[in-house]
Every structure is written in C-alpha cells, then in structure tokens.
Design an enzyme around this catalytic site. Sequence first.
Site, PDB file in Angstrom:
ATOM      1  N   ASP A  65      -9.286  -7.744  83.703  1.00  0.00           N
ATOM      2  CA  ASP A  65      -8.357  -6.660  83.417  1.00  0.00           C
ATOM      3  C   ASP A  65      -7.561  -6.062  84.390  1.00  0.00           C
ATOM      4  O   ASP A  65      -6.932  -5.093  84.406  1.00  0.00           O
ATOM      5  CB  ASP A  65      -9.402  -5.390  82.594  1.00  0.00           C
ATOM      6  CG  ASP A  65      -9.636  -5.728  81.354  1.00  0.00           C
ATOM      7  OD1 ASP A  65      -9.176  -5.630  80.639  1.00  0.00           O
ATOM      8  OD2 ASP A  65     -11.125  -5.588  81.099  1.00  0.00           O
ATOM      9  N   GLU A  70      -3.187   0.929  86.355  1.00  0.00           N
ATOM     10  CA  GLU A  70      -3.199   2.487  86.258  1.00  0.00           C
ATOM     11  C   GLU A  70      -4.512   3.028  86.164  1.00  0.00           C
ATOM     12  O   GLU A  70      -4.649   4.085  86.622  1.00  0.00           O
ATOM     13  CB  GLU A  70      -2.764   2.804  84.807  1.00  0.00           C
ATOM     14  CG  GLU A  70      -2.767   4.207  84.521  1.00  0.00           C
ATOM     15  CD  GLU A  70      -2.163   4.710  83.039  1.00  0.00           C
ATOM     16  OE1 GLU A  70      -2.611   3.969  82.145  1.00  0.00           O
ATOM     17  OE2 GLU A  70      -1.293   5.469  83.137  1.00  0.00           O
ATOM     18  N   ASP A  71      -5.344   2.370  85.533  1.00  0.00           N
ATOM     19  CA  ASP A  71      -6.921   2.840  85.509  1.00  0.00           C
ATOM     20  C   ASP A  71      -7.541   3.079  86.880  1.00  0.00           C
ATOM     21  O   ASP A  71      -8.524   3.581  87.044  1.00  0.00           O
ATOM     22  CB  ASP A  71      -7.779   2.005  84.708  1.00  0.00           C
ATOM     23  CG  ASP A  71      -7.352   1.812  83.079  1.00  0.00           C
ATOM     24  OD1 ASP A  71      -6.885   3.255  82.732  1.00  0.00           O
ATOM     25  OD2 ASP A  71      -7.260   0.907  82.660  1.00  0.00           O
ATOM     26  N   ARG A  90     -15.106  -3.559  85.700  1.00  0.00           N
ATOM     27  CA  ARG A  90     -13.710  -3.200  86.222  1.00  0.00           C
ATOM     28  C   ARG A  90     -13.612  -2.303  87.422  1.00  0.00           C
ATOM     29  O   ARG A  90     -12.714  -2.108  88.179  1.00  0.00           O
ATOM     30  CB  ARG A  90     -12.931  -2.581  85.066  1.00  0.00           C
ATOM     31  CG  ARG A  90     -12.507  -3.096  83.840  1.00  0.00           C
ATOM     32  CD  ARG A  90     -11.648  -2.426  82.942  1.00  0.00           C
ATOM     33  NE  ARG A  90     -10.086  -2.364  83.825  1.00  0.00           N
ATOM     34  CZ  ARG A  90      -9.188  -1.831  83.466  1.00  0.00           C
ATOM     35  NH1 ARG A  90      -9.283  -1.100  82.497  1.00  0.00           N
ATOM     36  NH2 ARG A  90      -7.996  -1.730  84.255  1.00  0.00           N
ATOM     37  N   ARG A 135     -14.850   6.207  78.914  1.00  0.00           N
ATOM     38  CA  ARG A 135     -14.779   5.588  80.307  1.00  0.00           C
ATOM     39  C   ARG A 135     -14.953   6.788  81.378  1.00  0.00           C
ATOM     40  O   ARG A 135     -15.051   6.431  82.412  1.00  0.00           O
ATOM     41  CB  ARG A 135     -13.614   4.909  80.360  1.00  0.00           C
ATOM     42  CG  ARG A 135     -13.178   3.580  79.531  1.00  0.00           C
ATOM     43  CD  ARG A 135     -14.134   2.651  80.192  1.00  0.00           C
ATOM     44  NE  ARG A 135     -14.035   1.347  79.470  1.00  0.00           N
ATOM     45  CZ  ARG A 135     -12.991   0.430  79.197  1.00  0.00           C
ATOM     46  NH1 ARG A 135     -12.033   0.583  80.128  1.00  0.00           N
ATOM     47  NH2 ARG A 135     -12.919  -0.760  78.400  1.00  0.00           N
ATOM     48  N   HIS A 165      -8.294   5.404  75.542  1.00  0.00           N
ATOM     49  CA  HIS A 165      -7.915   6.421  76.675  1.00  0.00           C
ATOM     50  C   HIS A 165      -7.155   7.408  76.052  1.00  0.00           C
ATOM     51  O   HIS A 165      -6.654   7.277  74.881  1.00  0.00           O
ATOM     52  CB  HIS A 165      -7.051   5.496  77.720  1.00  0.00           C
ATOM     53  CG  HIS A 165      -7.915   4.673  78.474  1.00  0.00           C
ATOM     54  ND1 HIS A 165      -7.478   3.239  78.801  1.00  0.00           N
ATOM     55  CD2 HIS A 165      -8.921   4.886  79.461  1.00  0.00           C
ATOM     56  CE1 HIS A 165      -8.351   2.708  79.642  1.00  0.00           C
ATOM     57  NE2 HIS A 165      -9.264   3.585  80.017  1.00  0.00           N
ATOM     58  N   CYS A 252      -0.546   1.483  81.179  1.00  0.00           N
ATOM     59  CA  CYS A 252      -1.741   0.744  82.191  1.00  0.00           C
ATOM     60  C   CYS A 252      -1.082  -0.257  83.018  1.00  0.00           C
ATOM     61  O   CYS A 252      -1.717  -0.513  83.819  1.00  0.00           O
ATOM     62  CB  CYS A 252      -2.381  -0.073  81.064  1.00  0.00           C
ATOM     63  SG  CYS A 252      -2.913   0.799  79.478  1.00  0.00           S
TER      64      CYS A 252
HETATM   65  N1  GLY Z   1      -8.958  -4.081  78.195  1.00  0.00           N
HETATM   66  C1  GLY Z   1      -8.776  -3.039  78.918  1.00  0.00           C
HETATM   67  C2  GLY Z   1     -10.039  -2.118  78.945  1.00  0.00           C
HETATM   68  O1  GLY Z   1     -10.629  -2.208  78.324  1.00  0.00           O
HETATM   69  O2  GLY Z   1     -10.006  -1.282  79.796  1.00  0.00           O
END
Ligand code: GLY
Length: 259
Positions: A65, A70-71, A90, A135, A165, A252
């Site tokens: 990913d 951005e995350d 991630r 998340r 999100h 993202c």
């Molecule tokens: N595939 C993006 C996420 O789930 O963070």
Amino acid sequence: MAHNGNQVAMTRGVSPAMARCELTHLGRQTLDVDRAERQHAAYEVCLVSLGCRLERLPADPDLPDCVFIEDTAVVVAEVAVITRPGAPSRQRETDAVADALAQFRTLLRIEAPGTLDGGDVLRVGRVLYVGASGRTNAAGIAQLTGRLQPFGYTVVSVAMSGCLHLKTAVTAVTDGTLLVNRSWVDPAAFAGFQLVDVDPAEPWGANVLRVGDALVYPTAFPRTRARLEALGLDVRLVEVDELAKAEGAVTCCSLVLTA
Ligand code: GLY
C-alpha cells in the site's frame, strides 16, 4: 508550468505487490499494476501542472500500500507528525517518508498504543477533524492533539462508520465548503460549513484533493463533479479507477506541503 511558490507534492511509487493491498470495505478485484502505475504517473503530471514540485519516493516491493503516502504523515506549517498506521502491514511505510520529510519539517511521532492514518485527518485552517475509524484509535487522536495543540491547532474527533477513512466520507473544497457523503459521517460535526452532498449514485465521490484553488478529482464521479462545477470550482480530472480498486483515492496518493 512554473512552480507554485514552494509547493511540494510528495508521492511514492506503486508497489509491484499492490495486488496484496489491505482491503476493508471492498472485495478483491484483479488489479493491473501497470495500469495503476500509468494512472499514478498521470496524477503526478496533474500535480505538476498545478505548480507543484514533485518529490517522488521509490516504491517498496514489500509494502503493497506504499503508494498511499498520505496515511504516513500529518504535515502542518510548523511540523510533520509521522503516523503509526492502523494496519500492521502498513507501519513500515513511515520510515522512508520520515527520512524524506525531515528536509522540510521537524518530525514528531505517533507512538504505540496510538494508531492514526493520515487519511483520517481533514485539516481546515487550524482545525483538524480526525475520524475515529477502524485505523485511528483514541490514543492516536489524543497524541495528535498533544503534538499540535502547542502550535495553536485544535483537534476534533469525529465519529464515522461504513468507510475506510474520514476523507473517504468528507473533504474540503474551499475553506468554508465540504463535500460529504452523509451515509458515512454525521455532518453535525461540521456546523458552520456549507455542505455539498455527493450524488446518491456516487457514494465514493467525496474525496477531492485541493491544490491551491484547484480540485483534483476522479473521472469516475461525473454527477458529483457537475455539482462542484456549478459552484464555479476549478475541477481537474484524473483517472484513478485502478488505484481505487486498492481502496485508495486522490488525497491518499500525495502529501502536498509548502517547502
Ligand atoms: N488499501 C488501502 C488501505 O487499506 O489502507
């Protein structure tokens, strides 16, 4: 196109392992990594056309990913807060991004047991709305508050459900106007804003990337796009349906900051 002051768009390449991405609200579909790469490259060209200088980090074959950069960070004028993404697969994405952001900002961090995905953080002026999503947990939101309050920012926790999100459900199209899917977030959290609803046939259409006064927006949502254009907004279209199969959207795929 001349660069727009010191605007930088940090992006990261599409991982060859993207087909193994995290999926929460979408079923797994066949994913064409080459097509995703072409769409990502065109998205980068769009950001450059809007005056951004591109700072592109290489993809990591072990991080499916990683394109969704951005995350990994919340960047404000004074500092960058390196996140601790909520999906364990991630969490190593942050290392390369922190190294790259260190040239632009002092780094602060979200630490265990906190988790926070940048996709849950909608900043409008000096207020950061943060989705309490699958998340991003309460400890992550509390830590973000502690990191940014000293710089005069307010952090507001927002209840949400049904999507990945907060920015899947709501983004800003101007400082006073939000594009929203009310099925996924209660707009009561955003009192005082003008609200534009996504077209009911386009539930995934609430994610728009603002770059200056322009809006980078997917070709996939023509009815909602018409609502934005009816407001006189400058909408720039990108085709990102292959990236969307990995449950990613236009915000993202970049961190846009002033250098
Ligand atoms: N595939 C993006 C996420 O789930 O963070």
